[in-house]
Design an enzyme around this catalytic site. Structure first.
Site, short mmCIF file in Angstrom:
data_model
loop_
_atom_site.label_atom_id
_atom_site.label_comp_id
_atom_site.label_asym_id
_atom_site.label_seq_id
_atom_site.Cartn_x
_atom_site.Cartn_y
_atom_site.Cartn_z
N HIS A 96 38.67 29.15 -1.22
CA HIS A 96 39.93 29.85 -0.96
C HIS A 96 39.97 30.22 0.52
CE1 HIS A 96 40.86 31.07 -5.26
NE2 HIS A 96 39.58 30.80 -5.39
N HIS A 141 36.16 24.77 -5.35
CA HIS A 141 37.22 24.98 -4.36
C HIS A 141 36.89 26.19 -3.49
CE1 HIS A 141 38.23 27.11 -8.07
NE2 HIS A 141 38.77 28.05 -7.30
P1 5GP Z 1 39.33 30.56 -9.11
O1 5GP Z 1 39.61 31.86 -9.81
O2 5GP Z 1 38.90 29.48 -10.06
O3 5GP Z 1 38.41 30.72 -7.93
O4 5GP Z 1 40.70 30.14 -8.46
C1 5GP Z 1 41.58 29.26 -9.04
C2 5GP Z 1 42.85 29.37 -8.26
O5 5GP Z 1 43.67 28.27 -8.62
C3 5GP Z 1 43.65 30.64 -8.59
O6 5GP Z 1 43.80 31.41 -7.40
C4 5GP Z 1 44.97 30.12 -9.13
O7 5GP Z 1 46.07 30.86 -8.67
C5 5GP Z 1 45.01 28.70 -8.64
N1 5GP Z 1 45.71 27.77 -9.52
C6 5GP Z 1 45.58 27.68 -10.88
N2 5GP Z 1 46.36 26.70 -11.36
C7 5GP Z 1 46.99 26.14 -10.29
C8 5GP Z 1 47.92 25.07 -10.16
O8 5GP Z 1 48.33 24.41 -11.12
N3 5GP Z 1 48.36 24.79 -8.91
C9 5GP Z 1 47.91 25.49 -7.81
N4 5GP Z 1 48.41 25.15 -6.63
N5 5GP Z 1 47.03 26.51 -7.89
C10 5GP Z 1 46.57 26.83 -9.13
#
Ligand code: 5GP
Ligand code: ZN
Length: 136
Positions: free
Chosen positions: A100, A98
């Protein structure tokens, strides 16, 4: 599949969607760095950027380019950060690739990472190591 984002794609978990087509989805991060923080994902499950096919990444970045100005404008921002956390050590919590899109506001007080200093000759040594890794 025990993947939160696959469950959002499948409609098994709710999400505030801001973009969807056959292959991609964008929705609000549940825990935003700034309000309006969006995650853009391919619907197909790939663990991280480094094992996602390039054709998917190309289309993903094209969507990011279209979406980001709308995110900024919708959040009342003035710019944005585009981020990818690749691997646990980099803070990747969800193992479904993903991007951001983080809208940035004037005086939002989010300071960038502090910079480090290279010792004498160290820069050249790091460049060589990276070049060698690329060759292997
Ligand atoms: P990462 O740290 O893997 O780059 O980012 C994962 C992101 O997913 C985090 O910013 C977190 O807040 C978001 N996230 C985790 N679980 C969920 C969810 O169930 N729904 C949504 N909309 N975002 C989520
Ligand atoms: Zn997934």
């Amino acid at each position: 599949m025990d993947c939160i984002f696959c469950k959002i794609v499948a409609g098994e978990l709710p999400a505030a969607k801001v973009y969807e087509d056959k292959r991609f989805l964008a929705f609000l991060d549940i825990n935003p760095i700034n309000k309006g923080h969006v995650l853009v994902i391919p619907k197909e499950h790939h663990e991280a950027l480094t094992n996602t096919p390039v054709d998917i990444l190309k289309d993903l970045i094209a969507i990011v380019k279209t979406l980001a100005p709308a995110v900024v404008s919708g959040a009342g921002g003035a710019g944005f950060n585009l981020g990818v956390n690749n691997g646990k050590v980099a803070g990747q919590l969800v193992d479904h690739v993903h991007f951001h899109i983080i809208p940035r506001l004037d005086n939002d007080n989010l300071h960038p990472w502090p910079g480090k200093q290279y010792a004498e000759g160290e820069k050249e040594s790091y460049a060589q190591r990276i070049l060698k890794s690329l060759e292997s």
